[in-house]
Structure formats: C-alpha cells, structure tokens
Design a protein around this motif. Sequence first.
Motif, PDB file in Angstrom:
ATOM      1  N   ALA A  92       0.816  -1.217   0.000  1.00 29.39           N
ATOM      2  CA  ALA A  92       0.000   0.000   0.000  1.00 29.39           C
ATOM      3  C   ALA A  92       0.851   1.270   0.000  1.00 29.39           C
ATOM      4  CB  ALA A  92      -0.941   0.000   1.209  1.00 29.39           C
ATOM      5  N   TRP A  93       2.173   1.145   0.090  1.00 32.41           N
ATOM      6  CA  TRP A  93       3.030   2.331   0.124  1.00 32.41           C
ATOM      7  C   TRP A  93       2.802   3.280  -1.044  1.00 32.41           C
ATOM      8  CZ3 TRP A  93       8.587   0.761   2.046  1.00 32.41           C
ATOM      9  CH2 TRP A  93       8.499   0.316   3.372  1.00 32.41           C
ATOM     10  N   PRO A  94       2.554   2.801  -2.273  1.00 35.42           N
ATOM     11  CA  PRO A  94       2.321   3.755  -3.362  1.00 35.42           C
ATOM     12  C   PRO A  94       1.108   4.669  -3.113  1.00 35.42           C
ATOM     13  CG  PRO A  94       2.888   1.626  -4.267  1.00 35.42           C
ATOM     14  CD  PRO A  94       2.668   1.422  -2.778  1.00 35.42           C
TER      15      PRO A  94
ATOM     16  N   ALA B  46       5.178   1.322  -7.524  1.00 39.01           N
ATOM     17  CA  ALA B  46       4.580   0.005  -7.317  1.00 39.01           C
ATOM     18  C   ALA B  46       5.429  -0.790  -6.332  1.00 39.01           C
ATOM     19  CB  ALA B  46       4.485  -0.752  -8.634  1.00 39.01           C
ATOM     20  N   VAL B  47       4.753  -1.567  -5.501  1.00 35.91           N
ATOM     21  CA  VAL B  47       5.421  -2.506  -4.593  1.00 35.91           C
ATOM     22  C   VAL B  47       4.688  -3.834  -4.738  1.00 35.91           C
ATOM     23  CG1 VAL B  47       6.063  -3.071  -2.226  1.00 35.91           C
ATOM     24  CG2 VAL B  47       6.048  -0.681  -2.967  1.00 35.91           C
ATOM     25  N   GLU B  48       5.433  -4.861  -5.121  1.00 32.96           N
ATOM     26  CA  GLU B  48       4.856  -6.188  -5.325  1.00 32.96           C
ATOM     27  C   GLU B  48       5.571  -7.196  -4.423  1.00 32.96           C
ATOM     28  OE1 GLU B  48       4.633  -9.593  -8.840  1.00 32.96           O
ATOM     29  OE2 GLU B  48       5.738  -7.743  -9.175  1.00 32.96           O
ATOM     30  N   ARG B  49       4.823  -7.785  -3.504  1.00 31.79           N
ATOM     31  CA  ARG B  49       5.400  -8.851  -2.671  1.00 31.79           C
ATOM     32  C   ARG B  49       5.720 -10.043  -3.556  1.00 31.79           C
ATOM     33  NH1 ARG B  49       4.176  -9.697   2.762  1.00 31.79           N
ATOM     34  NH2 ARG B  49       5.589 -11.445   2.476  1.00 31.79           N
ATOM     35  N   LEU B  50       6.856 -10.673  -3.315  1.00 31.96           N
ATOM     36  CA  LEU B  50       7.278 -11.836  -4.094  1.00 31.96           C
ATOM     37  C   LEU B  50       7.087 -13.128  -3.324  1.00 31.96           C
ATOM     38  CD1 LEU B  50      10.472 -10.310  -5.729  1.00 31.96           C
ATOM     39  CD2 LEU B  50       8.153 -10.467  -6.677  1.00 31.96           C
ATOM     40  N   ASP B  51       6.486 -13.041  -2.146  1.00 35.52           N
ATOM     41  CA  ASP B  51       6.198 -14.222  -1.343  1.00 35.52           C
ATOM     42  C   ASP B  51       4.943 -13.943  -0.531  1.00 35.52           C
ATOM     43  OD1 ASP B  51       7.331 -12.489   0.687  1.00 35.52           O
ATOM     44  OD2 ASP B  51       9.277 -13.326   0.210  1.00 35.52           O
TER      45      ASP B  51
ATOM     46  N   GLY C 216       4.559  11.024   4.244  1.00 38.15           N
ATOM     47  CA  GLY C 216       3.444  10.188   3.806  1.00 38.15           C
ATOM     48  C   GLY C 216       2.948   9.279   4.923  1.00 38.15           C
ATOM     49  N   PHE C 217       3.881   8.680   5.665  1.00 34.45           N
ATOM     50  CA  PHE C 217       3.490   7.857   6.816  1.00 34.45           C
ATOM     51  C   PHE C 217       2.760   8.722   7.851  1.00 34.45           C
ATOM     52  CE2 PHE C 217       6.865   4.863   5.395  1.00 34.45           C
ATOM     53  CZ  PHE C 217       6.096   3.709   5.347  1.00 34.45           C
TER      54      PHE C 217
END
Length: 142
Positions: free
Chosen positions: A25-27, A35-40, A132-133
């Motif tokens: 959700a960071w974007p 984009a942030v995509e988890r790989l696991d 942003g945080f």
Amino acid sequence: MAISHELIIDAPVERVWNLTMDVEAWPDTTPTMTAVERLDDGPLQPGSRARIKQPGQPARVWTVTALEPESLFVWETRAAGLRMTASHRLAAAGDGRCRNTLEIELAGPLAGVVGRLLGRRLLKTIATENEGFRRAAETVHS
C-alpha cells in the motif's frame, strides 16, 4: 554513508507499524513509490522479498534482513557496486505519539560517489516518505 530523517507522528506506534508492514500500500501513501509487489506470501519476516518500482529508477528487489515488531524493519537491495539498506525505526514519543526514523545506508565501492551525487535527493525522498506515513497515520480513524 547513512542518510536519515526523523519525524514525530501524532499516532500510536501500532498504527504507524501497521502502515509500515503494509508495503504493497506504500504507493498510496507516498509519491516516491510507483509500485510494490510482494514476491512471497505471509507476514513480512527476514528473507521476505518485494519488487519496488520508484520514479526514474529501475525496479529493484528488496529483501527483509531484520524485523522487530513495532520497533524495527530493515531491508536491502543491491546494484552494481552498491548495497542500499533501508531501515524504519519506531519508538513511542509520549502522549500516544510515534517517533518514526527512516534511514538509507549506502555501502560498497560506489557508495561514496552515489552519496555525493544523490545524497540530497535521497534525503528528500525519505523525508517525503516519512511525511506520507505521518499523513496516513494521522488521518486513520480508529
């Protein structure tokens, strides 16, 4: 070389931590992430990986190296001649507030050159992320 930014957020550590752990959700939280995509699957833990795309940069895979619930999240990525380690340190700041410290550390043969060329930009980037945080944590209604 390390560059850091600290901010007091008017929200409890738990809320800021939950935002920190929701990396996909960071974007929505900061313009510094496209984009942030988890790989696991599953909760973030040492060894977890995510592919991050940031404006003007190639996508990079970041690997979690340390995680202490509600206090520390560290991950790193490597590029030719450079290791970048990013950390998020959270601590209670009194009155239900959170001290959020973001840091990027550069290491390797190119660290000095990259630091001199991009140090101000990196500081601006992590300050923008920290803001942003702050904005997200302070506008969440529980």
